[in-house]
Design an enzyme around this catalytic site. Structure first.
Site, PDB file in Angstrom:
ATOM      1  N   ASP A  45       0.841  -1.201   0.000  1.00  0.00           N
ATOM      2  CA  ASP A  45       0.000   0.000   0.000  1.00  0.00           C
ATOM      3  C   ASP A  45       0.877   1.252   0.000  1.00  0.00           C
ATOM      4  O   ASP A  45       1.614   1.507   0.955  1.00  0.00           O
ATOM      5  CB  ASP A  45      -0.898  -0.016   1.247  1.00  0.00           C
ATOM      6  CG  ASP A  45      -2.006   1.011   1.165  1.00  0.00           C
ATOM      7  OD1 ASP A  45      -2.079   1.749   0.153  1.00  0.00           O
ATOM      8  OD2 ASP A  45      -2.809   1.084   2.110  1.00  0.00           O
ATOM      9  N   ASP A  46       0.814   2.017  -1.068  1.00  0.00           N
ATOM     10  CA  ASP A  46       1.560   3.279  -1.201  1.00  0.00           C
ATOM     11  C   ASP A  46       3.073   3.078  -1.336  1.00  0.00           C
ATOM     12  O   ASP A  46       3.846   3.974  -0.986  1.00  0.00           O
ATOM     13  CB  ASP A  46       1.288   4.235  -0.016  1.00  0.00           C
ATOM     14  CG  ASP A  46      -0.146   4.697   0.084  1.00  0.00           C
ATOM     15  OD1 ASP A  46      -0.974   4.256  -0.728  1.00  0.00           O
ATOM     16  OD2 ASP A  46      -0.446   5.517   0.978  1.00  0.00           O
ATOM     17  N   CYS A  85      -6.256   4.139  -3.151  1.00  0.00           N
ATOM     18  CA  CYS A  85      -6.535   2.775  -2.684  1.00  0.00           C
ATOM     19  C   CYS A  85      -7.793   2.098  -3.229  1.00  0.00           C
ATOM     20  O   CYS A  85      -7.708   1.083  -3.910  1.00  0.00           O
ATOM     21  CB  CYS A  85      -6.628   2.779  -1.165  1.00  0.00           C
ATOM     22  SG  CYS A  85      -5.106   3.282  -0.368  1.00  0.00           S
ATOM     23  N   ARG A  89      -7.863  -1.049  -5.992  1.00  0.00           N
ATOM     24  CA  ARG A  89      -8.149  -2.434  -5.568  1.00  0.00           C
ATOM     25  C   ARG A  89      -9.336  -3.018  -6.333  1.00  0.00           C
ATOM     26  O   ARG A  89      -9.340  -4.205  -6.684  1.00  0.00           O
ATOM     27  CB  ARG A  89      -8.423  -2.463  -4.055  1.00  0.00           C
ATOM     28  CG  ARG A  89      -7.146  -2.306  -3.272  1.00  0.00           C
ATOM     29  CD  ARG A  89      -7.322  -1.612  -1.925  1.00  0.00           C
ATOM     30  NE  ARG A  89      -6.044  -0.994  -1.589  1.00  0.00           N
ATOM     31  CZ  ARG A  89      -5.067  -1.606  -0.937  1.00  0.00           C
ATOM     32  NH1 ARG A  89      -5.233  -2.838  -0.485  1.00  0.00           N
ATOM     33  NH2 ARG A  89      -3.933  -0.984  -0.714  1.00  0.00           N
ATOM     34  N   LYS A 142      -5.374  -5.583   3.871  1.00  0.00           N
ATOM     35  CA  LYS A 142      -6.273  -4.443   3.639  1.00  0.00           C
ATOM     36  C   LYS A 142      -7.269  -4.773   2.535  1.00  0.00           C
ATOM     37  O   LYS A 142      -6.884  -5.206   1.461  1.00  0.00           O
ATOM     38  CB  LYS A 142      -5.442  -3.225   3.255  1.00  0.00           C
ATOM     39  CG  LYS A 142      -6.269  -1.999   2.901  1.00  0.00           C
ATOM     40  CD  LYS A 142      -5.374  -0.790   2.734  1.00  0.00           C
ATOM     41  CE  LYS A 142      -6.124   0.408   2.199  1.00  0.00           C
ATOM     42  NZ  LYS A 142      -5.277   1.611   2.156  1.00  0.00           N
ATOM     43  N   HIS A 144     -10.615  -2.646   1.818  1.00  0.00           N
ATOM     44  CA  HIS A 144     -10.971  -1.303   1.325  1.00  0.00           C
ATOM     45  C   HIS A 144     -11.934  -1.307   0.138  1.00  0.00           C
ATOM     46  O   HIS A 144     -11.878  -0.427  -0.722  1.00  0.00           O
ATOM     47  CB  HIS A 144      -9.707  -0.486   0.988  1.00  0.00           C
ATOM     48  CG  HIS A 144      -9.879   0.959   1.373  1.00  0.00           C
ATOM     49  ND1 HIS A 144      -8.894   1.911   1.236  1.00  0.00           N
ATOM     50  CD2 HIS A 144     -10.958   1.603   1.900  1.00  0.00           C
ATOM     51  CE1 HIS A 144      -9.351   3.077   1.657  1.00  0.00           C
ATOM     52  NE2 HIS A 144     -10.599   2.903   2.059  1.00  0.00           N
ATOM     53  N   SER A 167      -8.100   1.602   5.398  1.00  0.00           N
ATOM     54  CA  SER A 167      -6.750   2.148   5.605  1.00  0.00           C
ATOM     55  C   SER A 167      -6.385   2.215   7.084  1.00  0.00           C
ATOM     56  O   SER A 167      -7.250   2.442   7.935  1.00  0.00           O
ATOM     57  CB  SER A 167      -6.635   3.542   4.998  1.00  0.00           C
ATOM     58  OG  SER A 167      -6.787   3.446   3.609  1.00  0.00           O
ATOM     59  N   HIS A 240       1.604   2.375   3.889  1.00  0.00           N
ATOM     60  CA  HIS A 240       0.682   3.507   4.089  1.00  0.00           C
ATOM     61  C   HIS A 240       0.930   4.059   5.494  1.00  0.00           C
ATOM     62  O   HIS A 240       1.086   3.281   6.440  1.00  0.00           O
ATOM     63  CB  HIS A 240      -0.742   2.956   3.967  1.00  0.00           C
ATOM     64  CG  HIS A 240      -1.825   3.972   3.912  1.00  0.00           C
ATOM     65  ND1 HIS A 240      -2.158   4.758   4.989  1.00  0.00           N
ATOM     66  CD2 HIS A 240      -2.673   4.329   2.912  1.00  0.00           C
ATOM     67  CE1 HIS A 240      -3.170   5.557   4.644  1.00  0.00           C
ATOM     68  NE2 HIS A 240      -3.496   5.308   3.390  1.00  0.00           N
ATOM     69  N   ASP A 292      -0.470  -0.598  -4.771  1.00  0.00           N
ATOM     70  CA  ASP A 292      -1.782  -0.081  -5.202  1.00  0.00           C
ATOM     71  C   ASP A 292      -1.741   1.312  -5.796  1.00  0.00           C
ATOM     72  O   ASP A 292      -2.636   1.711  -6.528  1.00  0.00           O
ATOM     73  CB  ASP A 292      -2.781  -0.116  -4.029  1.00  0.00           C
ATOM     74  CG  ASP A 292      -2.476   0.936  -2.965  1.00  0.00           C
ATOM     75  OD1 ASP A 292      -1.288   1.286  -2.780  1.00  0.00           O
ATOM     76  OD2 ASP A 292      -3.427   1.419  -2.320  1.00  0.00           O
ATOM     77  N   ASN A 293      -0.734   2.088  -5.430  1.00  0.00           N
ATOM     78  CA  ASN A 293      -0.578   3.444  -5.987  1.00  0.00           C
ATOM     79  C   ASN A 293       0.796   3.961  -5.570  1.00  0.00           C
ATOM     80  O   ASN A 293       1.511   3.305  -4.811  1.00  0.00           O
ATOM     81  CB  ASN A 293      -1.691   4.410  -5.521  1.00  0.00           C
ATOM     82  CG  ASN A 293      -1.898   4.437  -4.024  1.00  0.00           C
ATOM     83  OD1 ASN A 293      -2.892   3.941  -3.519  1.00  0.00           O
ATOM     84  ND2 ASN A 293      -0.956   4.992  -3.288  1.00  0.00           N
ATOM     85  N   LYS A 313       1.255   9.482  -5.179  1.00  0.00           N
ATOM     86  CA  LYS A 313      -0.114   9.078  -4.839  1.00  0.00           C
ATOM     87  C   LYS A 313      -1.115  10.218  -5.067  1.00  0.00           C
ATOM     88  O   LYS A 313      -0.846  11.353  -4.678  1.00  0.00           O
ATOM     89  CB  LYS A 313      -0.151   8.663  -3.362  1.00  0.00           C
ATOM     90  CG  LYS A 313      -1.537   8.344  -2.838  1.00  0.00           C
ATOM     91  CD  LYS A 313      -1.470   7.902  -1.398  1.00  0.00           C
ATOM     92  CE  LYS A 313      -2.855   7.593  -0.860  1.00  0.00           C
ATOM     93  NZ  LYS A 313      -2.825   6.928   0.437  1.00  0.00           N
TER      94      LYS A 313
HETATM   95 MG    MG Z   1      -2.676   3.078  -1.309  1.00  0.00          MG
END
Ligand code: MG
Length: 482
Positions: A45-46, A85, A89, A142, A144, A167, A240, A292-293, A313
Site C-alpha cells: 500500500d503506497d 486505494c 483495488r 487491507k 478497502h 486504511s 501507508h 496499489d498506488n 499518490k
Molecule cells: Mg494506497
C-alpha cells in the site's frame, strides 16, 4: 517349481499394474496441478516505484524481492487502475476500470469508515471466478472495498479473510500528527478493526505486528491449501502511513522507519517463497508483487519515493500509477526485464487463462491475458493505459506516448517542480489544460520534455481514443458516495 515361476510372474504383473496405476494417478494429479497453477498476489500500500533495491533504491534492502526479480521478471511499465486505494483495488480484483463498477468518485476518493457502499455483488472478483473452477481462496490484509456485508471478502468469493478492512490511518481517535504517533508506536490512536472473516477480533488492531501476522497467515494458508489449487490475495496495510514495524525490524534500515517497514515486507515475501518451496509447490505457483498506488510524498521521509518518475499518490503522472512489479514462477516464467505495458487489471484474465477458467461474456473487461509475456512465448495485446483520477480520465498512454488533458501531480500538489511552474497552479485542485501535454515515455519516463507542439496528430489520435473509451462507459450507482 513351475507354480513358483507363475507366482513370481503374477506378482510382477500385479505390482507393475499397481505401480502403473499409481504413476497414472500421480501424473494425473500433477497435470491437474499444472493445469491449475496457484496464484499469490502480494499488494503493498503506497509503495513507490523507486522503493525496492531492484528498482534502484540506494538505502532500502530488499534481498528477497531482488532475488525474485532476478529469477523471474521485473516489470518496468506496470500500472494500476487508479492512483488511490479503493478504486485501484477494485480494478485489480475485477479486471475492470473502477468507473464500470461505481468504485470511484470525484467527491470521495476512497471508502471511509462511515461509508455504506462497496464492491457490488454484480462484480466478479478473481476469487469468485477461480473458486467456481475449484480453487481455494484467501484474502489477507487491507480490503478497502466495503467493510460491511455484502461487500466483505467472504461475500466476494474468498473462503476466508484476515485483515484490517480499510486504511490504517482511519478512525483516528487522538489528535496528533502521524509522525509522532508512528515514532511513539501509538497504534492505539487509530481505532481500526482487525477482522477474521466477518467478525471483528481486535480493535484497535495492534499495527506493530500486522505485517508479521499477515505473513504468518499467508504461510498457514499455503500449508493448508498445498494439495489443491489456490489463490491468495495478500494486501499489506503498509507502508501507508502511519508506519509501524515489529520489534525485529526497528531501527535496522539505513532509510529510517520507512526503510524498516519495507524491509519487513521484503522479509514476509521471503517467508512465503520459503513455504512454497518447502511444500514442493513453487513450480506450480505464480507470485505477483506490486503496489496499489504511488508513494505519499507529503509525508516526507514517512512516504516513499517514485524514483526517477514524477508525481506520487493521488496524481496521474507516472509516479502515481506506475508500480514496482515483480513476478516469479520457477520453470514457467521467462526470466528478464519486461518493458511492455501491463496493469493490475490484467491479472484476472491472465489467471483465468492460465487455469482454464471461463470469463462471463456479459461485460467489458479492461484487462488482457498477459501470460504470453510471462511465459515469453508471445507479445502483449495492451496498447493503451487510461489514467483515471476519480471519475475522469486525466491522461492517456498509447504506445510510448502519453497525453495529459488534466493534470494533478499528487495529493496536495505541494512539491514544487518545473511542471507546476510551467503549466500548473499550486492549488490543491486539478488543472484542466487548454493545450494538452505530450511526452514520449520511452525516451522521457520522467515526463520532463513536453513535445505536444511537434505532434498535433498524436494529440488528435489520443482524443479519438478518449472519445471511443467514454462511449463504452455505462452509468452505474456510485458506491463511494453512499
Ligand atoms: Mg494506497
Amino acid at each position: 517349481m513351475k507354480s513358483f515361476r507363475y507366482h513370481v510372474l503374477f506378482a510382477l504383473i500385479f505390482f507393475n499394474g499397481i505401480y502403473g496405476l499409481h504413476s497414472a494417478i500421480s501424473s494425473e494429479i500433477k497435470s491437474e496441478q499444472n493445469s491449475k497453477p496457484n496464484f499469490v498476489v502480494i499488494f503493498a500500500d503506497d509503495l513507490g516505484y523507486g522503493d525496492l533495491g531492484v528498482f534502484g533504491h540506494p538505502t532500502i534492502r530488499t534481498p528477497h524481492l531482488d532475488k525474485l526479480a532476478h529469477e523471474g521478471q521485473k516489470w518496468t511499465n506496470f500500472y494500476v487502475a487508479a492512483p488511490v486505494c479503493t478504486p485501484s483495488r477494485a480494478g485489480l480484483l475485477t479486471g475492470r476500470l473502477p468507473i464500470r463498477s461505481g468504485m470511484c468518485s470525484d467527491k470521495r476518493r476512497v471508502l471511509f469508515p462511515d461509508s455504506n457502499g462497496g464492491l457490488p455483488q454484480s462484480e466478479i472478483t478473481i476469487a469468485r471466478a477461480l473458486k467456481e473452477n475449484g480453487y481455494k481462496t484467501a484474502a489477507i490484509g487491507k480490503w478497502h472495498l466495503g467493510h460491511k456485508s455484502p461487500y466483505l471478502p467472504t461475500d466476494h468469493g474468498f473462503d476466508s479473510y484476515f485483515g484490517i478492512p480499510y486504511s490504517n490511518d482511519m478512525s483516528k481517535i487522538e489528535k496528533t500528527d502521524h509522525y509522532s504517533l508512528a515514532e511513539n508506536e501509538r497504534f492505539l490512536a487509530y481505532n481500526v478493526p482487525l477482522m477474521r472473516d466477518d467478525q471483528i477480533i481486535e480493535q484497535p488492531a495492534d499495527q506493530r505486528t500486522i505485517t508479521k501476522r499477515y505473513a504468518e497467515e499467508a504461510v498457514k494458508k499455503i500449508k493448508e491449501f498445498k494439495d489443491e489449487p489456490f489463490f491468495i490475495y495478500l494486501a499489506h496495510n503498509l507502508p501507508h502511513i502511519p508506519l509501524f514495524r515489529s520489534e525485529e525490524f526497528k531501527n535496522t534500515s539505513l532509510a529510517g522507519i520507512y526503510g524498516d517497514v519495507i524491509e519487513e515486507i521484503d522479509w514476509s515475501v521471503g517467508q512465503i517463497i520459503e513455504t512454497l518451496k518447502e511444500q514442493g509447490i513453487a513450480e506450480n505457483t505464480l507470485v505477483v508483487f506490486t503496489s496499489d498506488n504511488g508513494p505519499w510524498h507529503i509525508f516526507k521521509t514517512h512516504g516513499g519515493s517514485s524514483g526517477l518518475l514524477q508525481g506520487a499518490k493521488g496524481g496521474t503522472f507516472e509516479g502515481g500509477m506506475r508500480e514496482p512489479t515483480v513476478m516469479w514462477w520457477p520453470e514457467n516464467i521467462k526470466p528478464g526485464v519486461v518493458m511492455e505495458m501491463g496493469t493490475t487489471m490484467d491479472l484476472l484474465p491472465t489467471f483465468c487463462g492460465l487455469s482454464g477458467t471461463e470469463l462471463p461474456a456479459d461485460r467489458i473487461y479492461d484487462g488482457y491475458d498477459i501470460s504470453p509475456l510471462i511465459k515469453g512465448n508471445g507479445n502483449g495485446e495492451r496498447d493503451v493505459v487510461f489514467y483515471y483520477r476519480g471519475e475522469r480520465v486525466y491522461a492517456i498512454r498509447k504506445g510510448n506516448y502519453k497525453a495529459h488533458f488534466i493534470t494533478q501531480l499528487e495529493y496536495g500538489n505541494r512539491t514544487a517542480h518545473h511542471i507546476i511552474e510551467e503549466h500548473l497552479n499550486i492549488e490543491n485542485s486539478p488543472t484542466v489544460l487548454e493545450k494538452p501535454l505530450l511526452y514520449n515515455l520511452a525516451e522521457d519516463p520522467a515526463e520532463k520534455w513536453n513535445i505536444a507542439e511537434e505532434h498535433p496528430e498524436i494529440i488528435a489520435e489520443m482524443k479519438e481514443v478518449l472519445a471511443e473509451h467514454k462511449a463504452s462507459i455505462k452509468p452505474v450507482e456510485n458506491q463511494l458516495e453512499k
